[in-house]
Write a protein that holds these residues in place. Structure first.
Motif, PDB file in Angstrom:
ATOM      1  N   VAL A  94      41.519  38.799  54.867  1.00  0.00           N
ATOM      2  CA  VAL A  94      41.030  38.500  53.714  1.00  0.00           C
ATOM      3  C   VAL A  94      40.634  39.694  52.488  1.00  0.00           C
ATOM      4  CG1 VAL A  94      38.799  37.324  52.845  1.00  0.00           C
ATOM      5  CG2 VAL A  94      39.439  36.777  54.823  1.00  0.00           C
TER       6      VAL A  94
ATOM      7  N   SER B   7      45.640  37.420  51.287  1.00  0.00           N
ATOM      8  CA  SER B   7      44.259  37.300  51.097  1.00  0.00           C
ATOM      9  C   SER B   7      43.953  35.625  51.041  1.00  0.00           C
ATOM     10  CB  SER B   7      43.576  38.032  49.905  1.00  0.00           C
ATOM     11  OG  SER B   7      42.524  37.794  49.916  1.00  0.00           O
TER      12      SER B   7
ATOM     13  N   ILE C 146      41.854  33.383  53.561  1.00  0.00           N
ATOM     14  CA  ILE C 146      40.666  32.680  53.353  1.00  0.00           C
ATOM     15  C   ILE C 146      40.884  30.999  53.548  1.00  0.00           C
ATOM     16  CG2 ILE C 146      39.390  31.875  51.287  1.00  0.00           C
ATOM     17  CD1 ILE C 146      40.071  34.445  50.128  1.00  0.00           C
TER      18      ILE C 146
END
Length: 356
Positions: free
Chosen positions: A107, A115, A119
């Motif tokens: 993340v 990223s 998530i």
């Protein structure tokens, strides 16, 4: 002519029906009475992954891929984790802590694709494993709230999705602890706004009656937090927090709970805050007097500036050493002791440069 007029009237009625919004928000007065409130929140929906043929081997492969430097291999490892969480939870649970730690590390990845994928993977873990993720909530909430402060809308939408699944599927007590630890005192107003919005969502998921009549520890933590955010400097933070206070105001024990759990040093500030909460519950608006009461007194500001000037001047005096003196006069602000002048020794600029 009569036939044409009937057709025109029918067409006008049909157009009015089309323009009528599907979701009508109630007026603040109706919200305070519990009328016209929106329907309960629906958990966010996620895309489904295909089952795996050999889930035991896929688990080890996923951990290896997440440690790789290539971003394509990282995204493939995250896809395997999502498939394991959805279809093979019994294989993932024994190694849940290691997998969650690896996903949280991704993340924070500087590459936005990795990223955002991480998530989304956190959202899948919260959705499919639910309260099995309670032990990982605090670390995940801290990381997600910090990520909410980024400027990329692509990332912020993913964080909103993950926080929504966190609030809906994990234990309310653990969620509250994670939100307060990760975002209540955050320096970034965007992160505080995400915290305020998540607290509002948590209140809606748990329900007002459960908050005010259930365990006192939950109410004693969430009510002071919402009251603090309601006086935040950022407007977006205040908006969500005051909406949470209006939502609490639909219960008859709300005002007594605020007086019980919100501890203020000044009794007048306590009464003004309680009155402002009641005003929000009734009308949904605030007065300028409440905002002025929440602001620090001007004497405190002057005292702060006086201390700041003193520290800077003393620092310059130590840095430059002796020299030609320049007198700096300061006075105590009104209402703080008696007027008293103080002088500091400051060198002339040329002598200061020569001494360096």
């Amino acid at each position: 002519m009569a036939a044409h007029s009937k057709k025109d009237e029918a067409g006008q009625v049909e157009r009015v029906r089309r323009k009528k919004p599907s979701n009508i928000r109630a007026a603040p007065q109706a919200v305070g009475k519990g009328q016209g409130v929106e329907q309960p929140l629906v958990p966010p929906s996620l895309t489904s992954e295909d089952p795996l043929n050999r889930p035991e081997e896929a688990l080890g492969q996923a951990l290896c891929l997440l440690q790789d430097e290539e971003w394509e291999r990282k995204t493939e490892g995250l896809r395997l984790v999502r498939a394991l969480a959805e279809h093979h939870a019994e294989v993932l649970l024994p190694e849940l802590h290691y997998v969650t730690t690896a996903v949280i590390a991704e993340v924070k990845n500087l590459r936005s694709i990795v990223s955002r994928d991480a998530i989304t993977t956190m959202a899948h873990l919260f959705t499919h494993l639910q309260r099995e993720m309670d032990s990982e909530v605090e670390g995940a909430a801290r990381t997600l709230l910090h990520k909410a402060g980024e400027t990329s809308l692509f990332i912020r939408q993913g964080v909103e999705l993950a926080l929504g699944t966190l609030v809906h599927h994990c234990s309310p007590g653990r969620v509250l602890q994670g939100l307060l630890a990760g975002g209540l005192r955050h320096r970034n107003p965007v992160c505080r706004a995400a915290t305020s919005q998540s607290l509002l969502m948590l209140l809606q998921v748990v329900g007002v009656s459960h908050v005010l009549t259930g365990k006192k520890t939950f109410a004693s933590e969430i009510i002071p937090a919402v009251s603090t955010l309601a006086f935040d400097a950022a407007q977006e933070v205040r908006t969500h927090a005051r909406a949470a206070l209006r939502y609490l105001g639909s219960h008859k024990k709300a005002e007594s709970a605020v007086e019980k759990f919100v501890h203020l040093k000044d009794q007048s500030a306590r009464s003004s805050q309680t009155q402002s909460c009641s005003q929000w519950w009734r009308t949904g608006t605030t007065s300028e007097e409440v905002d002025e009461a929440a602001a620090p007194p001007s004497s405190c500001k002057r005292l702060f500036l006086r201390v700041l000037v003193s520290e800077v001047t003393q620092f310059l005096g130590v840095l430059w050493g002796g020299g030609v003196s320049a007198r700096w006069e300061t006075h105590r602000p009104c209402g703080i002791g008696t007027s008293q002048s103080t002088s500091w020794e400051c060198p002339a600029p040329k002598q200061a440069l020569q001494s360096l």
